[in-house]
Write a protein that holds these residues in place. Structure first.
Motif, mmCIF file in Angstrom:
data_model
loop_
_atom_site.group_PDB
_atom_site.id
_atom_site.type_symbol
_atom_site.label_atom_id
_atom_site.label_comp_id
_atom_site.label_asym_id
_atom_site.label_seq_id
_atom_site.Cartn_x
_atom_site.Cartn_y
_atom_site.Cartn_z
ATOM 1 N N GLY A 75 0.846 -1.197 -0.069
ATOM 2 C CA GLY A 75 -0.185 -0.009 -0.157
ATOM 3 C C GLY A 75 0.683 1.411 0.104
ATOM 4 O O GLY A 75 0.155 2.281 0.141
ATOM 5 N N TYR A 76 2.120 1.232 0.027
ATOM 6 C CA TYR A 76 2.931 2.500 -0.129
ATOM 7 C C TYR A 76 2.545 3.106 -1.328
ATOM 8 O O TYR A 76 2.762 2.529 -2.510
ATOM 9 N N ARG A 77 2.853 4.386 -1.513
ATOM 10 C CA ARG A 77 2.745 5.198 -2.640
ATOM 11 C C ARG A 77 3.802 6.139 -2.832
ATOM 12 O O ARG A 77 3.947 7.142 -3.704
ATOM 13 N N ARG A 78 4.636 6.323 -1.656
ATOM 14 C CA ARG A 78 5.543 7.383 -1.842
ATOM 15 C C ARG A 78 6.960 6.806 -1.549
ATOM 16 O O ARG A 78 7.056 6.200 -0.431
ATOM 17 N N GLY A 100 5.663 2.641 -12.436
ATOM 18 C CA GLY A 100 4.521 2.950 -13.115
ATOM 19 C C GLY A 100 4.706 4.007 -14.007
ATOM 20 O O GLY A 100 5.244 5.077 -13.544
ATOM 21 N N ALA A 101 4.123 4.229 -15.495
ATOM 22 C CA ALA A 101 4.143 5.269 -16.142
ATOM 23 C C ALA A 101 3.825 6.515 -15.681
ATOM 24 O O ALA A 101 4.447 7.566 -16.059
ATOM 25 N N ASN A 102 2.820 6.580 -14.822
ATOM 26 C CA ASN A 102 2.349 7.844 -14.277
ATOM 27 C C ASN A 102 2.689 8.194 -12.916
ATOM 28 O O ASN A 102 2.200 9.131 -12.408
ATOM 29 N N VAL A 103 4.045 7.541 -12.697
ATOM 30 C CA VAL A 103 4.809 8.196 -11.325
ATOM 31 C C VAL A 103 4.936 9.682 -11.457
ATOM 32 O O VAL A 103 5.411 10.154 -12.277
ATOM 33 N N ARG A 104 4.635 10.368 -10.465
ATOM 34 C CA ARG A 104 5.021 11.664 -10.137
ATOM 35 C C ARG A 104 6.335 11.720 -9.568
ATOM 36 O O ARG A 104 6.431 11.274 -8.605
ATOM 37 N N ILE A 105 7.141 12.504 -10.409
ATOM 38 C CA ILE A 105 8.611 12.698 -9.983
ATOM 39 C C ILE A 105 8.934 14.047 -9.675
ATOM 40 O O ILE A 105 8.517 15.032 -10.095
ATOM 41 N N VAL A 106 9.611 14.091 -8.341
ATOM 42 C CA VAL A 106 9.934 15.369 -7.827
ATOM 43 C C VAL A 106 11.497 15.345 -7.788
ATOM 44 O O VAL A 106 12.009 14.585 -6.947
ATOM 45 N N ARG A 107 11.985 16.054 -8.377
ATOM 46 C CA ARG A 107 13.620 16.192 -8.121
ATOM 47 C C ARG A 107 14.089 17.105 -7.479
ATOM 48 O O ARG A 107 13.716 18.274 -7.756
ATOM 49 N N VAL A 108 15.097 16.714 -6.712
ATOM 50 C CA VAL A 108 15.919 17.836 -5.774
ATOM 51 C C VAL A 108 17.441 17.528 -5.885
ATOM 52 O O VAL A 108 17.655 16.363 -5.568
ATOM 53 N N VAL A 109 18.004 18.565 -6.225
ATOM 54 C CA VAL A 109 19.519 18.187 -6.227
ATOM 55 C C VAL A 109 20.145 19.150 -5.026
ATOM 56 O O VAL A 109 19.971 20.304 -4.854
#
Length: 181
Positions: A75-78, A100-109
């Motif tokens: 059940g984890y999503r994050r 999954g193709a619809n994964v929301r990606i947040v990029r932090v450098v």
């Protein structure tokens, strides 16, 4: 929430990715936000397979896919994923195939000066690879600067507390209703 989301924390060696990742996790745990953490540097550790060897990338993706499958089944999503170059666009496909193709990606450098990175690496690298790590860190910093996508959030780490840095990183995700406090 059904959509998978991944927070990619990238940056040169010695910038504090792992430490910040764990502090982000602590902040989310305090707010009871379900998530999991993967230290990406361990996903492709197979030898012999030098950096750039396609076998390293392949095993990293297979390991990420297997771990994410286990988390998602529960059940984890994050996901918080720390790895030097994970934020680069060329790695996006690995996360889309694994999560999954619809994964929301947040990029932090995360960024740090050469002096700060060297100081941190000197405290961490107690074996024979310090100079190799320092040189590699500077090279990766240049690569990240040249190739990171415009949507990548830059967070400076020089002279800042881990708690303060993690607060800024969490804010970038939108995973807390009010992450300002």
């Amino acid at each position: 929430m059904d959509q998978a989301e991944v927070l990619l924390i990238g940056g040169r060696a010695g910038v504090g990715k792992t430490t910040v990742g764990w502090e982000v996790s602590a902040r989310l745990r305090a707010e009871t936000v379900a998530h999991c953490v993967i230290e990406g540097d361990f996903m492709g550790q197979a030898h012999p397979a030098p950096e750039g060897d396609p076998r390293r990338r392949k095993i990293a993706e297979r390991n990420l896919t297997a771990l994410w499958s286990n988390y998602a089944e529960l059940g984890y999503r994050r996901l918080i994923y720390t790895n030097t170059v994970s934020v680069l666009a060329e790695n996006e496909g690995m996360f889309r195939r694994a999560m999954g193709a619809n994964v929301r990606i947040v990029r932090v450098v995360l960024t740090a000066s050469d002096a700060t990175a060297r100081e941190r690496l000197t405290g961490r690298e107690l074996g024979s690879e310090l100079e190799q790590e320092v040189e590699g860190s500077a090279r990766k910093a240049r690569i990240l600067e040249e190739r990171m996508t415009p949507d990548t959030v830059r967070v400076g780490t020089d002279g800042r507390s881990v708690v303060d840095i993690a607060r800024e990183v969490v804010n970038a995700t939108g995973w807390l209703a009010d992450a300002s406090g």
